[in-house]
Design a protein around this motif. Structure first.
Motif, short mmCIF file in Angstrom:
data_model
loop_
_atom_site.label_atom_id
_atom_site.label_comp_id
_atom_site.label_asym_id
_atom_site.label_seq_id
_atom_site.Cartn_x
_atom_site.Cartn_y
_atom_site.Cartn_z
N ARG A 92 -7.32 -4.78 0.90
CA ARG A 92 -6.22 -4.80 -0.07
C ARG A 92 -6.07 -3.44 -0.74
N ARG A 93 -7.19 -2.83 -1.04
CA ARG A 93 -7.15 -1.48 -1.64
C ARG A 93 -6.54 -0.48 -0.66
N ALA A 94 -6.94 -0.56 0.61
CA ALA A 94 -6.38 0.32 1.64
C ALA A 94 -4.86 0.13 1.74
N LEU A 95 -4.44 -1.12 1.78
CA LEU A 95 -3.01 -1.42 1.91
C LEU A 95 -2.22 -0.87 0.72
N LYS A 96 -2.75 -1.05 -0.46
CA LYS A 96 -2.08 -0.56 -1.66
C LYS A 96 -1.88 0.96 -1.59
N ILE A 97 -2.90 1.67 -1.16
CA ILE A 97 -2.81 3.13 -1.02
C ILE A 97 -1.81 3.50 0.07
N GLU A 98 -1.90 2.82 1.21
CA GLU A 98 -0.99 3.12 2.33
C GLU A 98 0.46 2.92 1.93
N VAL A 99 0.75 1.85 1.23
CA VAL A 99 2.13 1.58 0.80
C VAL A 99 2.60 2.64 -0.19
N SER A 100 1.72 3.01 -1.13
CA SER A 100 2.11 4.02 -2.14
C SER A 100 2.35 5.38 -1.49
N LEU A 101 1.67 5.67 -0.38
CA LEU A 101 1.85 6.94 0.33
C LEU A 101 2.95 6.87 1.38
#
Length: 128
Positions: free
Chosen positions: A90-99
């Motif tokens: 979930r943390r990875a996904l949040k970062i990926e979406v923000s980038l």
């Protein structure tokens, strides 16, 4: 001085490129260890990469943090620690979406998340 050994703190005095190379190397070695079934080696390498990134928080390292979190999610999935895996993914996904990371990477993270949610019998959440 001749023969002097200097312990290097990750990222201290190193260029951003050197630190990024170190993190990528740790991720590569960690995932190689995971594929070979060397769980201890995988854990050590991936957690070391995470520690380096936490100690050197900079915007340009966010994509490396996403990769590291995704890999830690895979590690925890493989070791049966599904809630930890879910947290990292979930943390990875949040970062990926923000980038605004490419769709292939984001969809891979979604697939990993869905797989874990399904293993936890949370099929409704996996469909979202």
């Amino acid at each position: 001085m001749e023969g002097e050994v200097i312990a290097r703190i990750p990222g201290a005095g190193a260029s951003t490129g050197d630190m990024q190379d170190l993190v990528l190397g740790c991720n590569r070695d960690g995932m190689d260890s995971l594929r070979k079934g060397n769980m201890k080696g995988a854990f050590e390498q991936l957690k070391y990469a995470e520690a380096i990134l936490i100690a050197n928080q900079q915007d340009e390292n966010s994509s490396l943090l996403a990769v590291t979190c995704n890999n830690l999610g895979c590690y925890y999935k493989r070791t049966g620690k599904l809630h930890a895996a879910l947290s990292y993914l979930r943390r990875a996904l949040k970062i990926e979406v923000s980038l605004q990371t490419d769709n292939v990477t984001v969809s891979g993270t979604h697939l990993n998340l869905c797989s874990i949610l399904s293993m936890l019998e949370k099929h409704d959440k996996a469909l979202q």
